[in-house]
Scaffold this motif. Structure first.
Motif, mmCIF file in Angstrom:
data_model
loop_
_atom_site.group_PDB
_atom_site.id
_atom_site.type_symbol
_atom_site.label_atom_id
_atom_site.label_comp_id
_atom_site.label_asym_id
_atom_site.label_seq_id
_atom_site.Cartn_x
_atom_site.Cartn_y
_atom_site.Cartn_z
ATOM 1 N N ARG A 230 35.872 -29.965 -35.548
ATOM 2 C CA ARG A 230 35.746 -30.308 -36.976
ATOM 3 C C ARG A 230 34.690 -31.382 -37.183
ATOM 4 N NH1 ARG A 230 38.056 -33.639 -40.881
ATOM 5 N NH2 ARG A 230 39.483 -34.689 -39.464
ATOM 6 N N THR A 233 30.967 -30.328 -37.387
ATOM 7 C CA THR A 233 30.452 -29.709 -38.615
ATOM 8 C C THR A 233 29.974 -30.749 -39.616
ATOM 9 O OG1 THR A 233 32.628 -29.691 -39.692
ATOM 10 C CG2 THR A 233 32.068 -27.802 -38.292
ATOM 11 N N ARG A 234 30.089 -32.013 -39.269
ATOM 12 C CA ARG A 234 29.693 -33.086 -40.175
ATOM 13 C C ARG A 234 28.434 -33.779 -39.658
ATOM 14 N NH1 ARG A 234 32.662 -30.376 -42.422
ATOM 15 N NH2 ARG A 234 34.652 -30.856 -43.454
ATOM 16 N N SER A 235 27.618 -34.257 -40.584
ATOM 17 C CA SER A 235 26.371 -34.916 -40.190
ATOM 18 C C SER A 235 26.597 -36.351 -39.734
ATOM 19 C CB SER A 235 25.380 -34.903 -41.361
ATOM 20 O OG SER A 235 25.942 -35.562 -42.502
#
Length: 329
Positions: A230, A233-235
């Motif tokens: 998870r 998927t984040r910058s």
């Protein structure tokens, strides 16, 4: 005081304690107000005749409180405000056991807070004796606090699953991590990928400084992989295991807010579980971990997971379902 220029160009002032390792106390951006706060924090009252509780409080805040864990320090400062309201300028020589009893009785509607304040008062008095402010016996000695009922709530799998089903992804991670590791919410929030060493999740509990190595196997290993997926998927990049929807470290207030929202939705969708869901505290996951571990591996294993020095502590405060026994016949 130590000034520090921020990226914005604004100057903030800080004070360092004499602890090892030293701690930093923010004083704010206003020089005059920072200087005033610095002076207040550095007041160390000389040993004097007829010292008051307020004299002890000033020195205790400077010398003792900064050495506590952050959460404990906040609680102590809050409790000391209650004590100041009652004793403030009272000379130590005039504070008797009857006054401690009266303090407790006056706060019978908040027994937990009253008992905690009594313990803080006792600790401060013992420091005062060591500092030479008084040589009188501790007035808390022999005074019983309020009797508090033991918390007996056990979170069943049905209640856990109902709340989990209506939780956000960050809250699901937090619930699973707290349950599988048996750690306090504050310790779960502090866990990072850097704490995974040689197949173990290495934890140093904030409250007790107890070190633990939790094997990263089974459902815990799967959870950590889910968290990493998870986060990928984040910058925003952070080593924290528990992150919010944007990838930043999950905070305590955000955890409480999301937990309350999930409980509310779960109660609406599962009215038959309403009483049990309302009683559900996030901290109860630590007790659920203890009970479930005890059923599978015994009380000692549960005590080891929670980081207790004595299995009796686990049995007294965390094992809520009772022993499994055989019938007479």
């Amino acid at each position: 005081m130590h000034p520090r220029t921020q990226r914005s160009g604004k100057v903030y002032y800080y004070m360092y304690t004499k602890d090892k390792p030293r701690k930093e106390i923010p004083l704010g951006p206003d020089f005059i107000l920072a200087l005033k706060k610095y002076a207040e924090l550095n007041i160390v009252v000389e040993v004097i005749a007829n010292a008051t509780f307020s004299d002890v409080e000033k020195r205790y805040l400077v010398e003792a409180v900064p050495k506590l864990a952050a959460s404990s320090a906040r609680m102590y400062r809050s409790d000391i405000k209650h004590l100041l309201a009652a004793f403030s300028e009272a000379p130590l020589a005039q504070i008797k056991p009857m006054h401690i009893r009266q303090f407790l009785d006056d706060r019978a509607d908040k027994p937990t807070t009253a008992n905690r304040c009594k313990r803080v008062f006792s600790t401060m008095w013992n420091h005062a004796r060591g500092w030479g402010y008084t040589d009188l016996p501790n007035p808390c000695e022999g005074i019983q606090g309020h009797s508090l009922p033991k918390r007996t709530v056990y979170i069943t799998d049905a209640v856990f699953d109902a709340v989990w089903a209506h939780a956000s992804a960050p809250l699901r991670d937090a619930m699973d991590l707290a349950y599988l590791t048996g750690q306090r919410p504050a310790d779960a929030l502090k866990m990072t990928e850097n704490d995974i060493i040689g197949g173990y999740l290495v934890v140093t509990q904030e409250k007790t400084k107890q070190p633990l190595r939790i094997k990263v196997v089974g459902e815990l290993a799967a959870l950590i992989e889910r968290i990493k997926a998870r986060k990928a998927t984040r910058s925003i990049v952070t080593a924290a295991l528990l992150v919010n929807a944007h990838g930043k470290r999950l905070t305590g207030p955000a955890l409480r807010s999301q937990f309350d929202a999930a409980k509310k939705l779960a109660a609406e969708k599962n009215p038959e579980l309403l009483p049990e869901i309302k009683k559900f505290w996030f901290y109860d996951l630590r007790a659920k971990a203890a009970d479930d571990t005890s059923d599978q591996h015994g009380d000692q294993a549960a005590s080891d997971l929670l980081g207790h020095d004595s299995v009796r502590t686990t049995q007294r405060h965390y094992l809520r379902r009772g022993k499994i026994v055989e019938p007479t016949r």
